[in-house]
Design a protein around this motif. Structure first.
Motif, PDB file in Angstrom:
ATOM      1  N   GLU A 234       0.818  -1.216   0.000  1.00 32.96           N
ATOM      2  CA  GLU A 234       0.000   0.000   0.000  1.00 32.96           C
ATOM      3  C   GLU A 234       0.854   1.268   0.000  1.00 32.96           C
ATOM      4  OE1 GLU A 234      -2.627  -0.648   3.305  1.00 32.96           O
ATOM      5  OE2 GLU A 234      -1.355   0.504   4.667  1.00 32.96           O
ATOM      6  N   ASP A 235       2.122   1.170   0.397  1.00 27.60           N
ATOM      7  CA  ASP A 235       3.011   2.336   0.293  1.00 27.60           C
ATOM      8  C   ASP A 235       3.255   2.730  -1.167  1.00 27.60           C
ATOM      9  OD1 ASP A 235       3.251   2.104   3.016  1.00 27.60           O
ATOM     10  OD2 ASP A 235       5.242   1.166   2.963  1.00 27.60           O
ATOM     11  N   TYR A 236       2.966   1.808  -2.070  1.00 25.69           N
ATOM     12  CA  TYR A 236       3.257   2.020  -3.495  1.00 25.69           C
ATOM     13  C   TYR A 236       2.052   2.545  -4.277  1.00 25.69           C
ATOM     14  CZ  TYR A 236       7.601  -0.623  -2.818  1.00 25.69           C
ATOM     15  OH  TYR A 236       8.832  -1.049  -2.408  1.00 25.69           O
ATOM     16  N   ILE A 237       0.881   2.629  -3.617  1.00 25.60           N
ATOM     17  CA  ILE A 237      -0.331   3.027  -4.349  1.00 25.60           C
ATOM     18  C   ILE A 237      -0.669   4.483  -4.053  1.00 25.60           C
ATOM     19  CG2 ILE A 237      -2.748   2.516  -4.820  1.00 25.60           C
ATOM     20  CD1 ILE A 237      -1.152   0.116  -5.526  1.00 25.60           C
ATOM     21  N   PHE A 238      -0.511   5.319  -5.061  1.00 22.45           N
ATOM     22  CA  PHE A 238      -0.748   6.752  -4.936  1.00 22.45           C
ATOM     23  C   PHE A 238      -2.232   7.049  -4.777  1.00 22.45           C
ATOM     24  CE2 PHE A 238      -1.086  10.868  -7.527  1.00 22.45           C
ATOM     25  CZ  PHE A 238      -0.680  11.689  -6.494  1.00 22.45           C
ATOM     26  N   GLY A 239      -3.031   6.516  -5.665  1.00 18.66           N
ATOM     27  CA  GLY A 239      -4.463   6.779  -5.629  1.00 18.66           C
ATOM     28  C   GLY A 239      -5.166   6.085  -6.772  1.00 18.66           C
ATOM     29  N   VAL A 240      -6.443   6.406  -6.914  1.00 12.70           N
ATOM     30  CA  VAL A 240      -7.319   5.631  -7.793  1.00 12.70           C
ATOM     31  C   VAL A 240      -8.092   6.571  -8.725  1.00 12.70           C
ATOM     32  CG1 VAL A 240      -9.277   4.008  -7.790  1.00 12.70           C
ATOM     33  CG2 VAL A 240      -7.490   3.798  -6.056  1.00 12.70           C
TER      34      VAL A 240
END
Lengths: 431, 431
Positions: A234-240
């Protein structure tokens, strides 16, 4: 939690004070693309806001303010999730009715006039420089329905389906922002797929479809050769964002063996312009679809609430103006989370890069009214889709406009919305 | 035509005066990557050459010399094929024994000392910023042999195979330059693929393979929605490199249905560092493989000599030092040309971008000694590959180094070579 702002924000507005999505805008007066957030009916131009000392009360961002002068969000995204958290919270505090920083914007008419642009005057751009785009197939209900149509219920899902997030590499260059017209593609199709001798023709696509998906942007690089551990993903997911993965079903049917979809998917993929940060989606975490298969340890997440309850709609507007909501479903209809997709993607050591986009796969519920593609709705051309005003469709016709909309609604009525992902079909080029 | 240079160039050197391939280099003293050409045993640093007025006699390039200070070849490639032609011819003339510009380099020791760097002192980099990478499957003999192994001779090729260049989108972020170590990937595999219940394990790949391919770089953008006409396609091809499309066969076998190869191909693809320009390959044009199918008009090329007679070799060196040439074949073993791949790729309107790379697919001849992958050589694990010194292989072991080499040889002995594309297998990360 519903927060009150000094800026007038309608109760049903997607861009509430609890949202603060990031995008890239330009305006007629300033044609250079730059970062902004959407709030209420406005965009806050972050480049101008920074140059008007808007971030003076957030010392953390001081050495990095140049990221707000870039033409994409990649540099901001690269700063990492703790910085996204800090900047989002700071901007929320600036717009709060009882802001601790009234001189920054609330009581500062000249900065308001310089930096707040009505959304209707804003041109949106693809928010990230997308290095690689990978499309997954994690919408179990979609995969099952499509599999059933082609192979029957007993063999609807392939043996691998529940063990790993099935995916394929997509085309990054044809990702466009909402509002960009989508040209009907040409390609090789079979006029009679049942004929003994397969003889293709070159034709405009006759089975043009849409796919309701979510897209996630990567904000951190891993070293090549080093898989991303699942509980760090989840540290790698900026947004959606919302994603419409337009698909040419007749081209796909002919070309896809044995290496998968190719040109049937490379002519356009539309995304909504505003990236809703992972932080903003936290309150809407929920569990995804049940599985009777236990995944291998490297895909087991500590937090079982690993997908988002986003209310999703697909609206089809024909050239006559007739407008029909053809699907209503939820973002929770996924068998795998973006974290699992990312970890599986990198299990080989594949280097993930800031700006990469992951597509979820088509999101469908189990009911007919919840199907996220026309292929499912028309049962592979066996039935018609009835529209308002007596029109009907099998696949998309020229002039049709498809809009995907998505919003999370809290128990207190607070909203975190994505806005629209819209595209209108324009006729194929002449052969 | 063999040209004589004032620089000493060995007769069998890949980087002869008729070649002039472009790459990106750095050196210990100057760590910033910049463009160069390879000639004889040297790289000519084009950034320094430009700053030493090396291009003073080529007025055409004057306004564009900044392209030689970039860290990739994209800007130079974007200038278009007529400019590539002019720059290559000019650089040939500078190195010619009877150069009309002796003061530029031949008689100018200080510029020679500044700009000519021995290749052994040069670090190569991936020469282009690669937006999208697409891998095709145009090696008919490879496709047939692999299809025969899995489906029998009668069904070896799918019905679409001879009608269109089958391809799939690949992973751009894991393309690495020759010499980069290749880590054995982890992934899901089936220990017993024949078992009724398919239960995968997480494992280091046990069937690690290589694929002998050519890669072509794109040097011109088309507008989204506008296919590239077949007889204009060659204006879009900058040049060619050697490509090793490393493949994890066991991971691939489990994951690939129904959407094609994914993680089995995304851990590394190695390319040779020097881009041999399309111009340099012109004399080696020849016809590709025969087909009993007439392609549709949009794929018909005016020039039937649409592939290149490049002598290709695969050399396997084990950790014991034993070195075996395991394959010898030719670049002409293709059913479709890069022009046809590009046109088909864009037939839907897909936007092709400068720096995009197209892989040819595995190149194999018909004979056992001409096969471009281990899967073909070991008949899908049914036989062993015998190496020098009594060793043998089924698939690659840790410590094995694979080198692909490629060179065109003219009737007069002149050479246009690619140098090497080399990669050594390092052990998987611990699970």
């Amino acid at each position: 939690m519903s927060l009150k702002s000094w800026l007038s924000i309608a109760a049903d507005c997607h861009f509430s004070l609890v949202n603060i999505p990031f995008g890239i805008i330009s305006t007629q007066g300033r044609p250079t693309p730059r970062p902004a957030i959407a709030i209420g009916e406005y965009a806050l131009d972050l480049d101008l806001f920074a140059s008007h000392n808007g971030f003076s009360a957030l010392s953390l961002i001081q050495p990095h303010q140049h990221v707000f002068s870039d033409t994409t969000l990649n540099a901001f995204a690269s700063l990492g999730r703790p910085m996204h958290t800090a900047v989002r919270k700071y901007l929320q505090s600036v717009f709060l009715e009882s802001t601790p920083f009234p001189d920054v914007l609330k009581n500062n008419k000249s900065v308001q006039e310089a930096c707040l642009v009505p959304l209707k005057d804003v041109q949106n751009h693809v928010p990230m420089q997308i290095g690689d785009y990978t499309d997954f197939y994690a919408g179990l209900n979609h995969a099952f329905t499509v599999g059933e149509l082609f192979r029957g219920a007993a063999n609807a899902l392939q043996p691998n389906y529940k063990h790993l997030p099935v995916g394929y590499h997509g085309r990054a260059s044809s990702i466009v922002v909402s509002g960009t017209p989508v040209r009907r593609p040409l390609g090789q199709i079979l006029e009679d797929p049942t004929a003994e001798v397969k003889k293709p023709i070159l034709s405009a696509c006759r089975k043009l479809d849409m796919e309701l998906e979510l897209g996630a942007f990567v904000c951190k690089n891993n070293n090549m050769g080093e898989p991303i551990p699942i509980n760090e993903a989840e540290d790698y997911i900026f947004g959606v964002v919302l994603l419409n993965d337009w698909s040419a079903r007749d081209i796909q049917a002919w070309e896809y063996v044995p290496l998968g979809p190719f040109t049937a998917k490379n002519f356009a993929s539309s995304i909504s312009p505003w990236v809703v940060l992972s932080d903003a989606l936290e309150p809407y975490r929920t569990t995804g679809l049940d599985s009777d298969v236990e995944v291998l340890d490297y895909l087991k997440e500590r937090n079982k609430k690993n997908v988002y309850d986003i209310k999703l709609e697909v609206i089809l507007k024909t050239s006559s103006g007739a407008t029909t909501t053809i699907s209503r479903t939820s973002g929770k209809n996924l068998l795998f989370s973006f974290n699992q997709m990312l970890t599986h993607h990198s299990i080989t050591g594949c280097p993930m890069r800031v700006g990469d986009m992951l597509g979820s796969g088509t999101i469908s519920g189990k009911e007919a009214s919840e199907r996220g593609s026309l292929l499912e709705q028309n049962r592979n051309s066996k039935t018609v889709i009835k529209l308002e005003g007596g029109e009907q469709r099998v696949f998309l016709e020229d002039g049709d406009e498809v809009t995907i909309s998505g919003v999370c609604v809290g128990e207190d009525g607070s909203r975190v919305g994505f806005g629209d992902c819209r595209g209108k079909i324009v006729p194929a080029v002449k052969i």
